[in-house]
Every structure is written in C-alpha cells, then in structure tokens.
Design an enzyme around this catalytic site. Sequence first.
Site, PDB file in Angstrom:
ATOM      1  CE  LYS A 114      -4.427  -1.614   0.881  1.00 21.82           C
ATOM      2  NZ  LYS A 114      -4.708  -2.675   1.839  1.00 21.82           N
ATOM      3  CE  LYS A 193      -6.913 -10.952  -5.102  1.00 24.55           C
ATOM      4  NZ  LYS A 193      -7.348  -9.940  -4.247  1.00 24.55           N
ATOM      5  CE  LYS A 196     -13.454  -3.872  -1.362  1.00 29.56           C
ATOM      6  NZ  LYS A 196     -12.743  -5.126  -1.256  1.00 29.56           N
TER       7      LYS A 196
HETATM    8  P1  ADP Z   1     -10.641  -7.013  -2.992  1.00 28.56           P
HETATM    9  O1  ADP Z   1      -9.362  -7.422  -3.690  1.00 28.56           O
HETATM   10  O2  ADP Z   1     -11.780  -6.869  -3.937  1.00 28.56           O
HETATM   11  O3  ADP Z   1     -10.438  -5.806  -2.111  1.00 28.56           O
HETATM   12  P2  ADP Z   1     -10.525  -8.473  -0.551  1.00 28.56           P
HETATM   13  O4  ADP Z   1      -9.034  -8.357  -0.502  1.00 28.56           O
HETATM   14  O5  ADP Z   1     -11.334  -7.657   0.404  1.00 28.56           O
HETATM   15  O6  ADP Z   1     -11.027  -8.213  -2.040  1.00 28.56           O
HETATM   16  O7  ADP Z   1     -10.874 -10.009  -0.383  1.00 28.56           O
HETATM   17  C1  ADP Z   1     -11.783 -10.546   0.542  1.00 28.56           C
HETATM   18  C2  ADP Z   1     -11.734 -12.063   0.442  1.00 28.56           C
HETATM   19  O8  ADP Z   1     -12.086 -12.497  -0.882  1.00 28.56           O
HETATM   20  C3  ADP Z   1     -10.357 -12.638   0.709  1.00 28.56           C
HETATM   21  O9  ADP Z   1     -10.524 -13.823   1.474  1.00 28.56           O
HETATM   22  C4  ADP Z   1      -9.782 -12.927  -0.636  1.00 28.56           C
HETATM   23  O10 ADP Z   1      -8.885 -13.990  -0.620  1.00 28.56           O
HETATM   24  C5  ADP Z   1     -11.031 -13.254  -1.470  1.00 28.56           C
HETATM   25  N1  ADP Z   1     -10.822 -12.795  -2.850  1.00 28.56           N
HETATM   26  C6  ADP Z   1     -10.853 -11.518  -3.272  1.00 28.56           C
HETATM   27  N2  ADP Z   1     -10.624 -11.426  -4.594  1.00 28.56           N
HETATM   28  C7  ADP Z   1     -10.436 -12.700  -5.024  1.00 28.56           C
HETATM   29  C8  ADP Z   1     -10.153 -13.275  -6.297  1.00 28.56           C
HETATM   30  N3  ADP Z   1     -10.035 -12.537  -7.379  1.00 28.56           N
HETATM   31  N4  ADP Z   1     -10.031 -14.614  -6.368  1.00 28.56           N
HETATM   32  C9  ADP Z   1     -10.159 -15.386  -5.261  1.00 28.56           C
HETATM   33  N5  ADP Z   1     -10.421 -14.909  -4.043  1.00 28.56           N
HETATM   34  C10 ADP Z   1     -10.568 -13.580  -3.892  1.00 28.56           C
END
Ligand code: ADP
Length: 330
Positions: A114, A193, A196
């Site tokens: 970050k 990946k 959001k």
């Molecule tokens: P984002 O990347 O959208 O901010 P988060 O980091 O808040 O998502 O992820 C919340 C949960 O969802 C975590 O347990 C993460 O491993 C899972 N997750 C998020 N994006 C993916 C993805 N593209 N593929 C698999 N698991 C995901």
Amino acid sequence: MNPQTRVLSGIQPSGQLHIGNYFGMMKPMIEWQEKSDLFCFIVNLHALTTVFDARTLAGNTLSAAADFLALGLDPEKATFWVQGDVPQHTELTWILTNVTSMGLLERCHAYKDKVAQGLTPNHGLFAYPVLMAADILLYQANLVPVGRDQKQHVEVARDIAGSFNHLYGETFVLPEPLIDEQLATIPGLDGRKMSKSYENALDIFIPREELKSRVMAIVTDTRAVSDIKDPDNCNLFALYRLFSAAEELEELRGRYLKPGLKYSEVKKELIDRIWSHFAPHREKRAALLKEPDTLHDILSAGAAKARVQAEATMARVRRAVGLDHSRRRG
Ligand code: ADP
Ligand code: TRP
C-alpha cells in the site's frame, strides 16, 4: 475434519462483494458450517482504515451481511456477527500491541504494498495485522481460511500468540492459515486478479443490465472467428468455468479448439449462467433487505453469541496481564 475444529475468517465491507469474493472466500466459508465450529464475521473495524464515510461503511456492512445470509450462511449453524459489535476485539488489540514488535509489522507485504502504491499510511493501516490477530485469538481459532495475500497476517497472529504465551503463560491457541491451493485466483474482466480496487470486478448482485455490459467488456485476445482459440489462456473461459459443470466446460473447450467460435456468443451464455446461478439468492437477499429489523436481530443475536466466547478469553487475558486488579494474584 473434527466438527469441534474452530474455523474462523472475516471479510471487509469496503465495497460491494464480487464473484472473486464469493468463490474465493464466501462459498468455502459457507461449506465450513457443515463440518466445523464456524466463526464468520464482517470486519467493519478493518474497513475503517480505508472507508471514511459513515453511510457508506454502515451500508456496506449491512449489505455484506445480507449477501452472506442470502448465499447460505446459516446463523444457527455458525456464529455470524459484525466485528465492531463486540468491543473485546479492540480491547484485545491494545493488549496485543504491546507484545508486537515494530519489525514484525514493518515486514508485512500488504502494508508495504500500500505504501509502495503511494498511499499515505495511517496508524490503523500499520496496526491492521494486530487487530486481525485479536480477531483470531479472541475466539481461540484453530484454522483460518484466507487468500494467499492474507497468509502472512495469520502467521503474524501466530507469532503474536506465541510471544504472549511465552510472556504470560499459555493463553492462546496457535492458529494456522488454511490456503486452498485448488482455488485459483478468480480473474477480473481484464484478466488481472478480480478486485474492487482494480475496477475489474463483477459484483455478485449486480443489476442485469450492468451485468450484461460488464460481461461484454471482458477482455479477450484478438483472434478472428475463423481462428482456433486458446481456452487455457482466456479469462472468459476461466470465468465460464465457475458457472458450468465439467461436461459443459469440455464442450466449450471443444468449441474453442475449432474455428467458428465467437467470443460474443460465449459472453452471452455467461451472462445467463451468472444470472441464473445467483437467482434464488437474489430473491432471498431482496427479502432480507426489505426487513431490516430481521437482519438486525440476526446480527445482534450473532454478536451476543460471539461476545460469550470473546469475554471468556478476555477474562483470562486480563488476569494474565494484570488488568484484573480486583483480584489479588496468588
Ligand atoms: P478485494 O481485492 O476486492 O479488495 P478483498 O481483498 O477484500 O477483495 O478479499 C476478501 C476475500 O475475498 C479474501 O478472502 C480474498 O482472498 C477473497 N478474494 C478476493 N478477490 C479474489 C479473487 N479474485 N479470487 C479469489 N479470491 C478472492
Ligand atoms: N484482513 C482480511 C482481508 O482483508 C480480513 C480479516 C480481518 C480476517 N480479520 C480477519 C480474515 C481474521 C481472517 C481472520 O481479507
């Protein structure tokens, strides 16, 4: 799996939940309720590190809770609550902060990434893994299913538990991260990946028209209709896989390997598949959101259940560190 094994994980309400969250976290968690003592929660205190608007945070918290319940999380089988409704999380965080070295937190990739992205870090972002350790240790969790990016944070929780136990005596179970290697990272519209923060996500409960335009925007290669395509390097194919049975996928693979496949046709099929996959859940979600009192009742019952466990741990912790000054220690 021993049904007594305590499995715990949480998700941030920092936006609308997407199908990467669903397949990567929510679906496996919902499956855990059948075979373990499951603790599942919405981590609104963690979201405070990045969301600075009260309505947004409160709205996303309720929406994430409704999503989980609509997708099948059963509050009778699991303990399901909102992190901020159990004050012991923040109380334990402060105590753990004092057995956590700066170096341990400075080495955390999520924090370093970050900062490298140019974000000016606040202390919350730096201390984020300590709050996460408190989440885990408060409930004496054995297993913590997380994505690869969170593995280090669970290891930090384990280190902190070890330091505390060493200093004050056996108090915490040492948790283990559980990474499902089978679970590939779900790709987003652009092949990176799904996240959001990359604006490449497909939200689980997106309106149909938006779903259409998002799916039509999935990036594919520039091969012509008459060319043979490469299913193994195609994010459209990877997304299709999530919504089809093995035979259906084989059939699609066959179409990729013959001339004549139009990506736009596959996209149209995918829209229907996604829409019907979530249809029953969409109805359940709408019903829940129409009855906010029921939703609040479920969440406050969940918080009450969580608090019993949290308080049992905190009573031991307060005694161990000497905060429980009303009792003379023998
Ligand atoms: P984002 O990347 O959208 O901010 P988060 O980091 O808040 O998502 O992820 C919340 C949960 O969802 C975590 O347990 C993460 O491993 C899972 N997750 C998020 N994006 C993916 C993805 N593209 N593929 C698999 N698991 C995901
Ligand atoms: N940091 C996790 C994430 O962003 C969410 C989280 C907070 C969590 N507390 C937790 C996950 C405790 C597992 C256990 O995905």
